[in-house]
Design an enzyme around this catalytic site. Sequence first.
Site, PDB file in Angstrom:
ATOM      1  N   HIS A 247       0.877  -1.196   0.000  1.00  0.00           N
ATOM      2  CA  HIS A 247       0.000   0.000   0.000  1.00  0.00           C
ATOM      3  C   HIS A 247       0.901   1.230   0.000  1.00  0.00           C
ATOM      4  O   HIS A 247       1.485   1.578   1.023  1.00  0.00           O
ATOM      5  CB  HIS A 247      -0.900  -0.003   1.244  1.00  0.00           C
ATOM      6  CG  HIS A 247      -1.829   1.179   1.331  1.00  0.00           C
ATOM      7  ND1 HIS A 247      -3.135   1.039   1.750  1.00  0.00           N
ATOM      8  CD2 HIS A 247      -1.669   2.498   1.075  1.00  0.00           C
ATOM      9  CE1 HIS A 247      -3.722   2.219   1.740  1.00  0.00           C
ATOM     10  NE2 HIS A 247      -2.853   3.128   1.335  1.00  0.00           N
TER      11      HIS A 247
ATOM     12  N   HIS B   6       1.496   5.355  -1.668  1.00  0.00           N
ATOM     13  CA  HIS B   6       1.105   6.530  -2.451  1.00  0.00           C
ATOM     14  C   HIS B   6       2.361   7.149  -3.043  1.00  0.00           C
ATOM     15  O   HIS B   6       3.256   7.569  -2.305  1.00  0.00           O
ATOM     16  CB  HIS B   6       0.414   7.573  -1.566  1.00  0.00           C
ATOM     17  CG  HIS B   6      -0.834   7.051  -0.927  1.00  0.00           C
ATOM     18  ND1 HIS B   6      -2.070   7.160  -1.519  1.00  0.00           N
ATOM     19  CD2 HIS B   6      -1.032   6.389   0.244  1.00  0.00           C
ATOM     20  CE1 HIS B   6      -2.978   6.597  -0.734  1.00  0.00           C
ATOM     21  NE2 HIS B   6      -2.375   6.119   0.345  1.00  0.00           N
TER      22      HIS B   6
ATOM     23  N   LYS C 103      -9.511  -0.509  -5.775  1.00  0.00           N
ATOM     24  CA  LYS C 103      -9.507   0.127  -4.459  1.00  0.00           C
ATOM     25  C   LYS C 103     -10.850   0.797  -4.191  1.00  0.00           C
ATOM     26  O   LYS C 103     -11.313   1.615  -4.994  1.00  0.00           O
ATOM     27  CB  LYS C 103      -8.379   1.175  -4.430  1.00  0.00           C
ATOM     28  CG  LYS C 103      -8.286   1.976  -3.143  1.00  0.00           C
ATOM     29  CD  LYS C 103      -7.792   1.132  -1.984  1.00  0.00           C
ATOM     30  CE  LYS C 103      -7.927   1.865  -0.666  1.00  0.00           C
ATOM     31  NZ  LYS C 103      -6.660   2.213  -0.064  1.00  0.00           N
TER      32      LYS C 103
ATOM     33  N   HIS D  36     -10.442   0.970   1.884  1.00  0.00           N
ATOM     34  CA  HIS D  36     -10.211   1.932   2.968  1.00  0.00           C
ATOM     35  C   HIS D  36     -11.416   1.763   3.885  1.00  0.00           C
ATOM     36  O   HIS D  36     -12.507   2.235   3.564  1.00  0.00           O
ATOM     37  CB  HIS D  36     -10.102   3.368   2.441  1.00  0.00           C
ATOM     38  CG  HIS D  36      -9.907   4.349   3.560  1.00  0.00           C
ATOM     39  ND1 HIS D  36      -8.704   4.969   3.813  1.00  0.00           N
ATOM     40  CD2 HIS D  36     -10.754   4.773   4.529  1.00  0.00           C
ATOM     41  CE1 HIS D  36      -8.817   5.740   4.887  1.00  0.00           C
ATOM     42  NE2 HIS D  36     -10.058   5.635   5.343  1.00  0.00           N
TER      43      HIS D  36
ATOM     44  N   HIS E 217      -4.569  -0.860   5.823  1.00  0.00           N
ATOM     45  CA  HIS E 217      -4.156  -0.117   7.018  1.00  0.00           C
ATOM     46  C   HIS E 217      -5.086  -0.338   8.207  1.00  0.00           C
ATOM     47  O   HIS E 217      -5.758   0.572   8.670  1.00  0.00           O
ATOM     48  CB  HIS E 217      -3.961   1.383   6.730  1.00  0.00           C
ATOM     49  CG  HIS E 217      -5.022   2.063   5.897  1.00  0.00           C
ATOM     50  ND1 HIS E 217      -6.365   1.831   6.052  1.00  0.00           N
ATOM     51  CD2 HIS E 217      -4.919   3.015   4.930  1.00  0.00           C
ATOM     52  CE1 HIS E 217      -7.039   2.589   5.205  1.00  0.00           C
ATOM     53  NE2 HIS E 217      -6.180   3.309   4.507  1.00  0.00           N
TER      54      HIS E 217
ATOM     55  N   LEU F 148      -5.127   8.944   8.064  1.00  0.00           N
ATOM     56  CA  LEU F 148      -6.398   8.232   8.154  1.00  0.00           C
ATOM     57  C   LEU F 148      -6.190   6.788   7.717  1.00  0.00           C
ATOM     58  O   LEU F 148      -5.454   6.561   6.760  1.00  0.00           O
ATOM     59  CB  LEU F 148      -7.446   8.912   7.267  1.00  0.00           C
ATOM     60  CG  LEU F 148      -7.937  10.262   7.831  1.00  0.00           C
ATOM     61  CD1 LEU F 148      -8.745  11.030   6.792  1.00  0.00           C
ATOM     62  CD2 LEU F 148      -8.782  10.039   9.098  1.00  0.00           C
TER      63      LEU F 148
ATOM     64  N   ASP G 146       1.461   2.500   3.557  1.00  0.00           N
ATOM     65  CA  ASP G 146       0.594   3.679   3.424  1.00  0.00           C
ATOM     66  C   ASP G 146       1.424   4.958   3.516  1.00  0.00           C
ATOM     67  O   ASP G 146       0.954   5.985   4.012  1.00  0.00           O
ATOM     68  CB  ASP G 146      -0.525   3.678   4.477  1.00  0.00           C
ATOM     69  CG  ASP G 146      -1.609   4.705   4.165  1.00  0.00           C
ATOM     70  OD1 ASP G 146      -1.655   5.183   3.021  1.00  0.00           O
ATOM     71  OD2 ASP G 146      -2.380   5.039   5.083  1.00  0.00           O
TER      72      ASP G 146
ATOM     73  N   HIS H 140       2.680  14.375   1.563  1.00  0.00           N
ATOM     74  CA  HIS H 140       2.040  15.669   1.263  1.00  0.00           C
ATOM     75  C   HIS H 140       3.109  16.713   1.521  1.00  0.00           C
ATOM     76  O   HIS H 140       3.821  16.622   2.536  1.00  0.00           O
ATOM     77  CB  HIS H 140       0.865  15.942   2.195  1.00  0.00           C
ATOM     78  CG  HIS H 140      -0.294  15.012   2.036  1.00  0.00           C
ATOM     79  ND1 HIS H 140      -1.258  15.175   1.063  1.00  0.00           N
ATOM     80  CD2 HIS H 140      -0.650  13.896   2.725  1.00  0.00           C
ATOM     81  CE1 HIS H 140      -2.160  14.216   1.162  1.00  0.00           C
ATOM     82  NE2 HIS H 140      -1.818  13.417   2.170  1.00  0.00           N
TER      83      HIS H 140
ATOM     84  N   ALA I  99      -4.347  14.452   5.547  1.00  0.00           N
ATOM     85  CA  ALA I  99      -4.032  13.203   6.242  1.00  0.00           C
ATOM     86  C   ALA I  99      -2.970  12.442   5.465  1.00  0.00           C
ATOM     87  O   ALA I  99      -3.073  12.304   4.250  1.00  0.00           O
ATOM     88  CB  ALA I  99      -5.283  12.352   6.359  1.00  0.00           C
TER      89      ALA I  99
HETATM   90  N1  LIG Z   1      -3.510   7.452   4.830  1.00  0.00           N
HETATM   91  C1  LIG Z   1      -3.699   8.746   4.731  1.00  0.00           C
HETATM   92  O1  LIG Z   1      -3.795   9.434   5.766  1.00  0.00           O
HETATM   93  N2  LIG Z   1      -3.744   9.366   3.549  1.00  0.00           N
HETATM   94  C2  LIG Z   1      -3.736   8.755   2.251  1.00  0.00           C
HETATM   95  C3  LIG Z   1      -5.053   8.172   1.867  1.00  0.00           C
HETATM   96  C4  LIG Z   1      -5.380   6.868   2.567  1.00  0.00           C
HETATM   97  O2  LIG Z   1      -4.652   5.901   2.460  1.00  0.00           O
HETATM   98  O3  LIG Z   1      -6.422   6.790   3.236  1.00  0.00           O
HETATM   99  C5  LIG Z   1      -3.310   9.813   1.237  1.00  0.00           C
HETATM  100  O4  LIG Z   1      -3.523   9.611   0.042  1.00  0.00           O
HETATM  101  O5  LIG Z   1      -2.770  10.838   1.640  1.00  0.00           O
HETATM  102 ZN   LIG Z   2      -3.182   5.054   1.780  1.00  0.00          ZN
HETATM  103 ZN   LIG Z   3      -6.806   4.746   3.155  1.00  0.00          ZN
END
Ligand SMILES: NC(=O)N[C@@H](CC(=O)O)C(=O)O
Ligand SMILES: [Zn+2]
Ligand SMILES: [Zn+2]
Length: 345
Positions: free
Chosen positions: A13, A15, A99, A136, A174, A219, A247, A251, A263
Site C-alpha cells: 500500500h 502513495h 480500491k 479503505h 491499514h 487516516l 501507506d 504531502h 491526512a
Molecule cells: N492514509 C492517509 O492518511 N492518507 C492517504 C489516503 C489513505 O490511504 O487513506 C493519502 O492519500 O494521503
Molecule cells: Zn493510503
Molecule cells: Zn486509506
Amino acid sequence: MQELVIRRPDDWHLHLRDGGVLRGVIADTSRHFARAIIMPNLVPPVVTSADAAAYRERILAAIPAGDRFEPLMTLYLTEGTDPADVEAGFRSGLIKAVKLYPAGATTNSHSGVRDITKAMPVLERMAEIGMPLCVHGEVTTPEVDIFDREAAFIETVLDPLRRRLPDLRITMEHVTTKDGIDYIKEHAANLAGSITTHHLIINRNAILVGGIKPHYYCLPVAKRETHRLALRAAAVSGDVRFFLGTDSAPHVDPLKECACGCAGIYTSVNTLSCLAHVFEEEEALDRLEAFTSLNGPAWYGLPVNEETITLRKGGEPVRYPAKVETDAGPITVFDPMFPLHWAVV
Ligand SMILES: NC(=O)N[C@@H](CC(=O)O)C(=O)O
Ligand SMILES: [Zn+2]
Ligand SMILES: [Zn+2]
C-alpha cells in the site's frame, strides 16, 4: 554488530502521487522495495485501465537508473466503473486490485463510492475472476465518531459485503484497531489485512499531546494504545494474513501545516529501520521477513522476490533526512520519536 538478511520486501500500500512529488519520493521506495501496490487516489483518480497504463509509464520514467522496481497498479472504484475494463486490465496483468474509497473517507476520495450497491456489478465480476478488492475501511457517516469509523465499517459495510459475495477477496487496508485484527483472524476465507509502519509505533497521543502534531495525522487516525498493541501482536505473529502496507502518503509541508491539514504520513525513508526496531522489541526479528516479504506475495498470488537485503544494527543512530526536498516542496519524514539503529546495508 547484528545482521539480518531477508528477501527483498514489497510494499502492499503506497502513495507515489505524480509530477514533482513522484519524482522526489520514488527513490525512497525503489531503493529497498522490489514492488509496491500503487494507490490510485490521484486528482483526477486512476479509474480506467488506460489511466493506470499511463500512470505506470510515468512511474517507470521516474525510477532512478539502476533501481529495479515494479509498480503494481490498482483502479479507483467509482459508481460508474466498467466491469469489462476492470476484467480486461486484470487479465492483461496490468491491474492487480481495485480500491474502494468510501466517498469522503480520506485524501482525494470525493470520487469514491457513496452507495455500494451501485458498484455491485464490478464487485461481482471481481469475485468471479478472483481479483482482490482493497478497502479503505471507514464509514463516513457524520454521526459516527472518527475513532469508531473502522469498527463501524466492519459491521455495516465489510461484513454484509462478505456475506453477499463470499468469493470476493478483500484486503482490509491499514488496519488500525483490535476490532479489525480480530475480524480478520475470525474470518479466514478471502480476507487479509495490511498494517502500516506508523500504526505499529504511534498511538493517538502522538497527534494530540503537547500541541497538535500534523505530521502524525493520517487516516484511519491512530487509535488508543490497546489497538496499537493488537496491531503489533498481529504483525509479528507470522500469521500469513497480515503483511506490510506502509501507506506512506507524502504531502508537501504547507498542505500538512495549516488550519485544515491533509491526512498522510511519509514513512518510505525509514520504514525498514522502524520495522526492524519494532520486531526486535517484540523479540520477533525472525518473523520480519514474513511480514515484509512473504505474506503479501502469497495473498496477491505473486512469486516472492529472489533478491535479499541486509539489515545491520549499529551503535550509532541511523541518520536520515528530516525532510525530503521535491520539486513540489519539502515533505517531512516520519519521526518515530526514538533513535533508529537498524539500517539497510
Ligand atoms: N492514509 C492517509 O492518511 N492518507 C492517504 C489516503 C489513505 O490511504 O487513506 C493519502 O492519500 O494521503
Ligand atoms: Zn493510503
Ligand atoms: Zn486509506
